[in-house]
Design a protein around this motif. Structure first.
Motif, PDB file in Angstrom:
ATOM      1  N   PHE A 244       0.812  -1.220   0.000  1.00 58.54           N
ATOM      2  CA  PHE A 244       0.000   0.000   0.000  1.00 58.54           C
ATOM      3  C   PHE A 244       0.842   1.266   0.000  1.00 58.54           C
ATOM      4  CE2 PHE A 244      -2.405   3.094   2.802  1.00 58.54           C
ATOM      5  CZ  PHE A 244      -3.253   3.546   1.802  1.00 58.54           C
ATOM      6  N   MET A 245       1.968   1.258   0.727  1.00 62.46           N
ATOM      7  CA  MET A 245       2.649   2.530   0.933  1.00 62.46           C
ATOM      8  C   MET A 245       4.165   2.444   1.086  1.00 62.46           C
ATOM      9  SD  MET A 245       1.247   3.139   4.863  1.00 62.46           S
ATOM     10  CE  MET A 245       2.097   4.695   5.061  1.00 62.46           C
ATOM     11  N   SER A 246       4.802   1.404   0.538  1.00 58.78           N
ATOM     12  CA  SER A 246       6.260   1.352   0.654  1.00 58.78           C
ATOM     13  C   SER A 246       6.912   1.972  -0.573  1.00 58.78           C
ATOM     14  CB  SER A 246       6.751  -0.086   0.816  1.00 58.78           C
ATOM     15  OG  SER A 246       6.850  -0.722  -0.442  1.00 58.78           O
ATOM     16  N   THR A 247       8.222   2.059  -0.548  1.00 59.32           N
ATOM     17  CA  THR A 247       8.964   2.571  -1.700  1.00 59.32           C
ATOM     18  C   THR A 247       9.066   1.526  -2.809  1.00 59.32           C
ATOM     19  OG1 THR A 247      11.050   1.876  -0.676  1.00 59.32           O
ATOM     20  CG2 THR A 247      10.339   4.148  -0.290  1.00 59.32           C
ATOM     21  N   LYS A 248       8.646   0.270  -2.521  1.00 57.08           N
ATOM     22  CA  LYS A 248       8.679  -0.808  -3.517  1.00 57.08           C
ATOM     23  C   LYS A 248       7.293  -1.465  -3.590  1.00 57.08           C
ATOM     24  CE  LYS A 248      13.573  -1.778  -2.660  1.00 57.08           C
ATOM     25  NZ  LYS A 248      14.552  -2.806  -2.216  1.00 57.08           N
ATOM     26  N   LYS A 249       6.297  -0.665  -3.891  1.00 57.47           N
ATOM     27  CA  LYS A 249       4.912  -1.148  -3.880  1.00 57.47           C
ATOM     28  C   LYS A 249       4.698  -2.344  -4.799  1.00 57.47           C
ATOM     29  CE  LYS A 249       2.530   3.232  -2.866  1.00 57.47           C
ATOM     30  NZ  LYS A 249       1.540   4.185  -3.400  1.00 57.47           N
ATOM     31  N   ASP A 250       5.222  -2.279  -6.001  1.00 53.06           N
ATOM     32  CA  ASP A 250       4.960  -3.335  -6.979  1.00 53.06           C
ATOM     33  C   ASP A 250       5.526  -4.668  -6.508  1.00 53.06           C
ATOM     34  OD1 ASP A 250       3.669  -1.497  -8.552  1.00 53.06           O
ATOM     35  OD2 ASP A 250       5.358  -1.190  -9.924  1.00 53.06           O
ATOM     36  N   PHE A 251       6.743  -4.633  -5.976  1.00 51.49           N
ATOM     37  CA  PHE A 251       7.367  -5.860  -5.466  1.00 51.49           C
ATOM     38  C   PHE A 251       6.503  -6.485  -4.381  1.00 51.49           C
ATOM     39  CE2 PHE A 251       9.914  -7.815  -2.096  1.00 51.49           C
ATOM     40  CZ  PHE A 251      10.559  -8.830  -2.804  1.00 51.49           C
ATOM     41  N   PHE A 252       6.088  -5.671  -3.413  1.00 54.63           N
ATOM     42  CA  PHE A 252       5.337  -6.223  -2.293  1.00 54.63           C
ATOM     43  C   PHE A 252       3.893  -6.573  -2.675  1.00 54.63           C
ATOM     44  CE2 PHE A 252       8.875  -4.360   0.087  1.00 54.63           C
ATOM     45  CZ  PHE A 252       9.188  -5.442   0.891  1.00 54.63           C
ATOM     46  N   ARG A 253       3.357  -5.919  -3.673  1.00 52.69           N
ATOM     47  CA  ARG A 253       2.022  -6.305  -4.147  1.00 52.69           C
ATOM     48  C   ARG A 253       2.067  -7.733  -4.708  1.00 52.69           C
ATOM     49  NH1 ARG A 253      -2.407  -2.962  -6.023  1.00 52.69           N
ATOM     50  NH2 ARG A 253      -3.893  -4.186  -7.260  1.00 52.69           N
ATOM     51  N   THR A 254       3.102  -8.012  -5.486  1.00 53.29           N
ATOM     52  CA  THR A 254       3.276  -9.369  -6.020  1.00 53.29           C
ATOM     53  C   THR A 254       3.405 -10.388  -4.898  1.00 53.29           C
ATOM     54  OG1 THR A 254       4.339  -8.519  -8.028  1.00 53.29           O
ATOM     55  CG2 THR A 254       4.746 -10.826  -7.471  1.00 53.29           C
ATOM     56  N   GLU A 255       4.186 -10.039  -3.866  1.00 53.22           N
ATOM     57  CA  GLU A 255       4.359 -10.957  -2.743  1.00 53.22           C
ATOM     58  C   GLU A 255       3.069 -11.122  -1.943  1.00 53.22           C
ATOM     59  OE1 GLU A 255       6.841 -12.837  -2.392  1.00 53.22           O
ATOM     60  OE2 GLU A 255       8.235 -11.890  -3.801  1.00 53.22           O
ATOM     61  N   LEU A 256       2.311 -10.048  -1.819  1.00 55.85           N
ATOM     62  CA  LEU A 256       1.048 -10.113  -1.089  1.00 55.85           C
ATOM     63  C   LEU A 256       0.051 -11.025  -1.800  1.00 55.85           C
ATOM     64  CD1 LEU A 256      -0.824  -9.172   1.178  1.00 55.85           C
ATOM     65  CD2 LEU A 256      -1.264  -7.093  -0.139  1.00 55.85           C
ATOM     66  N   LEU A 257      -0.046 -10.895  -3.101  1.00 55.11           N
ATOM     67  CA  LEU A 257      -0.937 -11.773  -3.862  1.00 55.11           C
ATOM     68  C   LEU A 257      -0.485 -13.231  -3.762  1.00 55.11           C
ATOM     69  CD1 LEU A 257      -1.416  -9.433  -6.941  1.00 55.11           C
ATOM     70  CD2 LEU A 257      -3.228 -10.133  -5.350  1.00 55.11           C
ATOM     71  N   ALA A 258       0.839 -13.450  -3.731  1.00 55.46           N
ATOM     72  CA  ALA A 258       1.351 -14.816  -3.559  1.00 55.46           C
ATOM     73  C   ALA A 258       0.995 -15.358  -2.181  1.00 55.46           C
ATOM     74  CB  ALA A 258       2.860 -14.830  -3.771  1.00 55.46           C
ATOM     75  N   ALA A 259       1.051 -14.503  -1.161  1.00 55.39           N
ATOM     76  CA  ALA A 259       0.680 -14.933   0.197  1.00 55.39           C
ATOM     77  C   ALA A 259      -0.792 -15.346   0.246  1.00 55.39           C
ATOM     78  CB  ALA A 259       0.951 -13.810   1.191  1.00 55.39           C
ATOM     79  N   LEU A 260      -1.640 -14.610  -0.445  1.00 55.67           N
ATOM     80  CA  LEU A 260      -3.052 -14.989  -0.522  1.00 55.67           C
ATOM     81  C   LEU A 260      -3.224 -16.331  -1.231  1.00 55.67           C
ATOM     82  CD1 LEU A 260      -4.535 -11.490  -1.428  1.00 55.67           C
ATOM     83  CD2 LEU A 260      -5.025 -12.772   0.669  1.00 55.67           C
ATOM     84  N   GLU A 261      -2.410 -16.561  -2.253  1.00 55.84           N
ATOM     85  CA  GLU A 261      -2.473 -17.838  -2.973  1.00 55.84           C
ATOM     86  C   GLU A 261      -2.047 -18.997  -2.076  1.00 55.84           C
ATOM     87  OE1 GLU A 261      -0.634 -20.080  -6.923  1.00 55.84           O
ATOM     88  OE2 GLU A 261      -0.395 -17.905  -6.712  1.00 55.84           O
TER      89      GLU A 261
END
Length: 425
Positions: free
Chosen positions: A172-189
């Motif tokens: 949501f609010m880090s300097t590497k949003k795209d990287f962590f968005r990918t990881e967040l979606l993987a965590a949901l998976e």
């Protein structure tokens, strides 16, 4: 008189009214304007529902999984590298605390011995499993034990964070949003596929999971069921943990049958600016140049025709090594030269006993990261490739220092110091 009294009363009444109006407005602001955290929470929830959920849905995440993952989750504003919504990243300020002592501090004997003694104890207890893993993947058990010990103390370290809080905040609010968005979606998976329940998704401050400290995408790609129970479990199953680490390393190119590297003595006739994975030579060529293994040992005959790379983490002020491609595979686990060296060194000590490096770490360091970044920018301005002006003296910075020193008639040390910082300003 009656006029003065009437006029005076009007003025006092006006002042009272103004004061009352001001106080009422102030109270109203306090009651109606939310605290700094409240709008962030609201924005976060809106982002989850309006931005993240539609994408998660397209990836097969159920609403039940999504809602369970984020139930009660709020942004954790104490995490590093965050940028408040609507703000720009802050420009780093000059750092006043000296960050760089000798790289040798990374190899404090207490830290190394905890890994090596713990590794030897677990090597015996898991001998059959380690032998089976090495047969399948080609990665020595000592390497796996060293990583396991370094990452989580052989599983003893408790992960204090909720993975969805960490990854959600950073997406949501880090300097590497795209990287962590990918990881967040993987965590949901991971949860959706039944690999772990929401309650088990505890992580480090960076969102790494389980005993091997895999990011969620790495868990999905590399975690394996090695104990044959039908499920991948990097939280509780030692065979799954060790085999998953091996599978990760093989994915990034681990070469079966090769070491990670060898400690060596580098004569002054061999420049420290020859360091780096893009300046490899056959190990027989390094030997012909006068590079020798410490302790009078010969390089293994099987290694002589293979490629090796000069590694000098502290330049001329520390131990030197000829690294193999497997060293750089270890860097895929953690990009630090010192981390990869710690794992290789730890593995050697697990296998052969607690013998420290032959070369000592000199009195280098005591610089600010901002000073090193300034030095890097100065070298860049002179046409040198330092990799990145990030204040971290990696191999490109080290060898650029050596090349500048040689060009300017100085003995090459290949490591930053205060005099060098001053000279290049």
């Amino acid at each position: 008189m009656s006029g003065r009294t009437e006029g005076g009363a009007t003025e006092r009444d006006f002042r009272k009214f103004s004061l009352a109006f001001f106080l009422a407005a102030l109270v109203g602001m306090v009651l109606t304007v939310p605290t700094h955290a409240a709008p962030i929470d609201d924005q976060f929830r809106a982002w989850l529902q309006n931005d993240l959920w539609p994408e998660a849905k397209t990836k097969g995440i159920s609403k039940n999984t999504f809602d369970a993952a984020f139930s009660g989750v709020k942004p954790n504003l104490k995490l590093p590298d965050l940028v408040m919504p609507g703000e720009k990243p802050k420009t780093p300020q000059k750092q006043h605390q000296a960050e760089f002592g000798s790289p040798g501090a990374y190899f404090a004997e207490k830290t190394v011995r905890a890994v090596t003694s713990g590794g030897r104890a677990r090597e015996a207890a898991n001998a059959r499993t380690l032998a089976s893993i090495e047969k399948r993947y080609g990665v020595p058990g000592e390497i796996l034990l060293a990583i396991w010990g370094r990452e989580t103390g052989f599983g003893a370290a408790k992960m204090p964070y909720d993975a969805f809080e960490v990854l959600g905040t950073k997406a949501f609010m880090s300097t590497k949003k795209d990287f962590f968005r990918t990881e967040l979606l993987a965590a949901l998976e991971i949860v959706e596929r039944g690999l772990a329940p929401v309650g088990a998704m505890k992580s480090s401050w960076a969102g790494a999971l389980g005993q091997p400290q895999f990011m969620p995408t790495s868990l999905l790609k590399h975690a394996v069921d090695f104990d044959g129970d039908g499920r991948v479990d990097i939280w509780n199953s030692t065979p799954d943990v060790l085999a998953s680490i091996a599978n990760y390393l093989v994915h990034y190119g681990w070469v079966r049958g090769r070491s990670w590297g060898f400690e060596v003595m580098v004569p002054q006739s061999v420049s420290c600016s020859l360091e780096g994975p893009d300046q490899g030579k056959k190990i027989a060529q390094w030997a012909a140049m006068g590079v020798e293994r410490v302790g009078g040992k010969a390089f293994p005959a099987s290694e002589l025709k293979a490629e090796g790379f000069l590694l000098m983490p502290a330049g001329r002020s520390g131990p030197a090594f000829i690294a193999t491609p497997n060293f750089y595979v270890l860097k895929e686990y953690n990009t630090s030269d010192l981390y990869a060296l710690f794992i290789g060194h730890g593995a050697d000590r697990i296998a052969h006993g607690d013998q420290n490096f032959t070369g000592g770490w000199g009195p280098v360091g005591d610089l600010h990261r901002s000073d090193i970044a300034a030095l890097q920018r100065a070298l860049e301005a002179k046409g040198y490739d330092v990799g990145s002006a990030d204040g971290l003296p990696g191999f490109k910075t080290r060898r650029s220092i050596g090349r500048w020193q040689e060009k300017n008639g100085q003995a090459a040390t290949c490591f930053p110091d205060a005099g060098l910082v001053a000279a290049l300003k």
